[in-house]
Design an enzyme around this catalytic site. Structure first.
Site, PDB file in Angstrom:
ATOM      1  N   TYR A 172       0.677  -0.847  -0.299  1.00  0.00           N
ATOM      2  CA  TYR A 172      -0.474  -0.304  -0.036  1.00  0.00           C
ATOM      3  C   TYR A 172       0.787   1.529  -0.172  1.00  0.00           C
ATOM      4  O   TYR A 172       1.877   1.516   0.186  1.00  0.00           O
ATOM      5  CB  TYR A 172      -1.124   0.193   0.961  1.00  0.00           C
ATOM      6  CG  TYR A 172      -0.257   0.053   2.833  1.00  0.00           C
ATOM      7  CD1 TYR A 172      -0.231   1.466   3.079  1.00  0.00           C
ATOM      8  CD2 TYR A 172      -0.140  -1.245   3.319  1.00  0.00           C
ATOM      9  CE1 TYR A 172       0.723   2.454   4.743  1.00  0.00           C
ATOM     10  CE2 TYR A 172       0.036  -0.849   4.267  1.00  0.00           C
ATOM     11  CZ  TYR A 172       0.784   0.262   4.595  1.00  0.00           C
ATOM     12  OH  TYR A 172       1.755   0.796   6.297  1.00  0.00           O
ATOM     13  N   CYS A 173       0.134   2.144  -0.419  1.00  0.00           N
ATOM     14  CA  CYS A 173       1.088   4.203  -0.400  1.00  0.00           C
ATOM     15  C   CYS A 173      -0.194   4.219  -0.321  1.00  0.00           C
ATOM     16  O   CYS A 173      -1.330   4.574  -0.236  1.00  0.00           O
ATOM     17  CB  CYS A 173       2.384   3.931  -1.572  1.00  0.00           C
ATOM     18  SG  CYS A 173       1.337   3.874  -3.791  1.00  0.00           S
ATOM     19  N   THR A 174       0.234   5.886  -0.470  1.00  0.00           N
ATOM     20  CA  THR A 174      -0.756   6.716  -0.124  1.00  0.00           C
ATOM     21  C   THR A 174      -2.166   6.699  -1.552  1.00  0.00           C
ATOM     22  O   THR A 174      -3.089   7.016  -0.843  1.00  0.00           O
ATOM     23  CB  THR A 174      -0.129   8.474  -0.506  1.00  0.00           C
ATOM     24  OG1 THR A 174       1.408   8.352   0.283  1.00  0.00           O
ATOM     25  CG2 THR A 174      -1.142   9.626   0.457  1.00  0.00           C
TER      26      THR A 174
END
Length: 504
Positions: free
Chosen positions: A364-366
């Site tokens: 996951y990331c922003t």
């Protein structure tokens, strides 16, 4: 957006500008000069092939110059429609300056931005050559480009206004109010002429009074812009109506409270990568990304992970962001690489490759963009059971699960630094250790590191990112206002560039 935009490589454009000048062509406005002696007649050879080519290029250069000037045009207060945009009712803004006279903005652009104009000229000319091929181009065109050929006698021009919204019905105040929102979005798609999309984006954002950062490359677009809600709505409509971005939907735009004040200015540029991973997109493509999970699917995976010991043993929950992002907010039980830049991520994977062997990986990331090629890189190593990624990133997850498994704040790359997610504070003041998660820039004028310093420590003057900067700030009397900010200071240089993952 992860990094500030900087001007692209401009030297080839400068060289071409000198070539055009050397051919006796005078493409753009220059300060007037008094002529001495009799005026000499210019003898032209209209049938000279070289003259034809130069004239065609100069025509395209005029067009690119005009587009650049128009993209800087701003209506004065009280001017609300295109019909009112006569010269007395507009001014031009560029490089932090305001120009009231058209002659002044012409001189400024000619002196400061010719490489960009030439770069746009070459892109337009190339598109003209590809699309027209010296034959008649149909008036109705369905090509996926920012500009389309139009006929005017024997001359053909490119008109980006086709992809600009009609704002004549919108009051000026509705586009320039303080309260608004920030959009975060990306689209991986093959863009044949990124410079043309760049020209269109600049004109679009200036028309809607948006600030922010937009990166464009042949692999897609990555942007975050802020402005009034009426303006951002118009921006989304313009994006979705453009043929190049037909794969996008309104759901691909992540929204948060903010406005144009969240960014210093507008920066739009063309780059090799839409997000800087440091690997040629031709070698690691977004087309080889992991399996996309909706926020609901990702949430169910996390529930299974937290409730089943065996699944937890066989799964790696991987945060693809930088250390200062995961420091103030993350998913519980994640592995957050202690890296400063996403360009370090491939080396991090290589260094810790054995830890990923036979594991199920949840990334996951922003907003999701770093996971696209990050997961593609991990999959290229062929060591994992499966690689999944959170579609829409943390941003979309929080929209549906504000009280879910994410704890702390969500870091954003603008003047807000973070947006509220929940009441949890998972980080602490760098000086006294009390719970604290509000970032500020280091107080030293030559350092751009972020600081977690609580109110009480700020009152004591503890405003620097480390003791090294703090001592330097208090001991020097030299002014640093003209010095560029450094990406790293002495303390961060001591950090391990590629950390080793702890045993899972």
């Amino acid at each position: 957006m992860e990094t500030p935009l900087h001007p692209g490589t401009l030297e080839p454009g400068v060289e071409r500008w000198h070539e055009l000048k050397g051919c006796g062509a005078r493409a753009l406005p220059r300060p007037s000069r008094k002529r001495r002696g009799a005026v000499r007649k210019r003898h032209r050879r209209p049938n000279d092939p070289q003259s034809v080519i130069i004239n065609e290029e100069m025509h395209m250069c005029f067009l690119a110059f005009a587009l650049f000037i128009n993209s800087r045009q701003v209506p004065k207060v009280g001017s609300t429609s295109p019909q009112e945009l006569g010269r007395p009712n507009v001014h031009w803004e560029c490089c932090g300056q305001q120009f009231e006279k058209v002659e002044d903005i012409h001189k400024h652009v000619a002196n400061e931005h010719m490489p960009e104009v030439i770069q746009q000229t070459e892109a337009i000319f190339k598109m003209f050559a590809q699309k027209s091929k010296l034959t008649t181009v149909p008036d109705s065109s369905s090509d996926h480009n920012v500009v389309s050929p139009q006929h005017s006698g024997t001359k053909k021009e490119f008109d980006i206004s086709k992809w600009l919204p009609d704002t004549s019905h919108i009051n000026f105040d509705e586009l320039t109010c303080v309260a608004g929102e920030v959009l975060l979005y990306y689209s991986y798609c093959d863009i044949e002429e990124p410079q043309l999309i760049c020209t269109w984006q600049k004109a679009l954002c200036h028309q809607l009074h948006l600030t922010g950062k937009v990166r464009i490359s042949k692999e897609g677009i990555n942007g975050t812009v802020g402005g009034c809600k009426r303006a951002t709505e118009q921006y989304i409509e313009a994006m979705l109506s453009h043929p190049q971005f037909q794969s996008m939907s309104a759901e691909d735009f992540k929204r948060s409270a903010g406005g144009s004040h969240c960014f210093q200015d507008l920066r739009v540029g063309v780059y090799k990568e839409v997000v800087p991973m440091g690997i040629d997109p031709a070698k690691i493509s977004y087309k080889d990304a992991g399996i996309h999970l909706t926020p609901e699917e990702f949430h169910r995976k996390l529930e299974a992970l937290y409730n089943n010991t065996q699944i937890r043993k066989d799964t790696i929950l991987l945060d693809c962001r930088n250390f200062y992002e995961s420091k103030i907010g993350n998913f519980q039980h994640c592995i957050a690489p202690n890296i400063r830049k996403f360009s370090y991520f491939p080396d991090y994977i290589d260094t810790n490759l054995e830890c990923f062997k036979d594991k199920q990986v949840l990334m996951y990331c922003t907003g999701g963009i770093r996971c696209e090629r990050g997961s593609a890189y991990l999959r290229s190593k062929a060591v994992c059971k499966e690689v999944y990624q959170l579609k829409g990133g943390i941003h979309k997850y929080l929209e549906q699960f504000p009280s879910g498994f994410y704890r702390g704040k969500l870091f954003v790359f603008d003047n807000r630094y973070a947006i509220f997610a929940n009441d949890d504070i998972i980080s602490e003041c760098s000086y006294c250790g009390v719970p604290w998660d509000e970032y500020r820039l280091c107080s030293t004028s030559y350092c751009c590191q972020l600081v977690l310093s609580c109110v009480q420590c700020r009152k004591k003057g503890l405003l620097a990112c480390c003791t090294v900067c703090q001592e330097k700030e208090s001991s020097t009397t030299e002014t640093h206002s003209g010095r560029p900010r450094k990406e790293e200071c002495e303390c961060t240089e001591k950090r391990v560039r590629i950390p080793v993952m702890l045993p899972h």
